[in-house]
Write a protein that holds these residues in place. Structure first.
Motif: not given
Ligand SMILES: [Zn+2]
Length: 346
Positions: A59-73, A121-132
């Motif tokens: 099983p895999m979460v779908l979605g890769h075209e995304a925008a959102g708000t930084v909530v933690d660094v 992928g990112v069809l989920t409320p929160f994701v972790i991603h490299p800042a770069a």
């Protein structure tokens, strides 16, 4: 555990809880997702369970075209802060790899790309991603537009590879989402006018609403005839194949002028036949495009400047709770749909 749209196996989607990373490590940010675009590749995994060598086995979460708000660094993050509105580049290469050192990190064999098995992928409320690989949205760029940067980046990569010169005449085969993105990037990159072909009147109508894009319905006239007529028999300076149809390869070099460029963007499922003599006799420069590298910041510059308006291409928006419906509609492939988006936040 958090909610996500999970592709359980070919043809089976569910909205359910799944265990995903929750803490931003060094160099990473945590992003609250606002909007996710539904891409042809997401739909293809849903309908076929595989794309070429990438086969869904778990099983895999779908979605890769995304925008959102930084909530933690995480530690060592300097380019972003909590509250920044961002979009994300979905492919993360190994930055020590040979490809990355050459600046062609898009072809790094070790790249980890959202919603490409086995990467979630990112069809989920929160994701972790490299800042770069996370880019701040200019104030006048909406989340919906931010989620359009990923497909537009492919068009920009194609326009970059074409090495367009001011005043070039462009031609794009295929008026699907990527064809239109390519055509818009070619215009922004300096083409005076861009002809775009398709069989579907609906798709051509959407493309034709942009000044400078000239729709050509190939059920009425061959594309090469129109290009020849419009260029005094010379051909287009830059031609892009964005349909992925092996049929488009028949006579493709009739479209391009001597010494012009042909850029291959669409991925044919079956091997396509290339008319090598046709290319050689005009000394055509052939380029290929695989995703993009070093494009997102420049795509955002163009969108923020108002030179490129992607908003008319968003033809439907669904709530996260209706995301399975969004995929069913995308799988139906209505010719009047360009980009469907899923809004994660109410
Ligand atoms: Zn995509």
């Amino acid at each position: 555990m958090q909610q996500a749209l999970v592709l359980e196996k070919k043809g089976v989607l569910s909205l359910r809880e799944i265990d995903l990373p929750a803490e931003a490590g060094p160099g990473e940010v945590k992003i609250e997702i606002d909007t996710v675009g539904v891409c042809g590749s997401d739909v293809h995994y849903y309908t076929h369970g595989a794309i070429g060598p990438y086969v869904l086995r778990e099983p895999m979460v779908l979605g890769h075209e995304a925008a959102g708000t930084v909530v933690d660094v995480g530690s060592d993050v300097r380019n972003l802060k909590v509250g920044d509105r961002v979009c994300m580049e979905p492919g993360v290469p190994n930055l020590s790899s040979r490809a990355s050192k050459l600046g062609i990190y898009n072809v790094d064999p070790d790249v980890r790309f959202w919603a490409t098995p086995p990467i979630h992928g990112v069809l989920t409320p929160f994701v972790i991603h490299p800042a770069a690989f996370t880019y701040k949205l200019p104030d006048n760029v909406s989340f919906a537009e931010g989620a359009m940067v990923e497909p537009f980046a492919i068009g920009m990569q194609a326009a970059t590879r074409a090495r367009i010169q001011p005043g070039d005449v462009g031609a794009v085969i295929g008026a699907g989402p990527i064809g239109i993105m390519v055509a818009l990037a070619a215009l922004a990159g300096g083409c005076a006018r861009v002809f775009i072909s398709d069989l579907s009147a609906d798709k051509l109508k959407i493309a034709g609403q942009y000044p400078g894009l000239i729709p050509v319905n190939i059920t009425k006239r061959p594309f090469a005839d129109v290009i020849a007529e419009e260029t005094g028999g010379w051909g287009a300076d830059v031609v892009f194949e964005a349909s992925g149809s092996p049929k488009a390869y028949q006579g493709m070099f009739d479209l391009v002028r001597p010494g012009g460029a042909f850029v291959l963007v669409g991925l044919p499922v079956e091997p396509a036949q290339l008319d090598v003599a046709g290319a050689i006799s005009k000394e055509v420069r052939i380029e290929t495009v695989f995703r993009y590298a070093n494009i997102f910041d420049r795509a955002l510059e163009l969108i923020a400047s108002g030179k490129v308006d992607l908003k008319p291409l968003i033809t439907g928006t669904f709530d996260f709770k209706d995301s399975i419906k969004a995929f069913e509609r995308a799988a139906a492939g209505l010719p009047s749909d360009v980009k469907l988006q899923i809004k994660m936040k109410e």
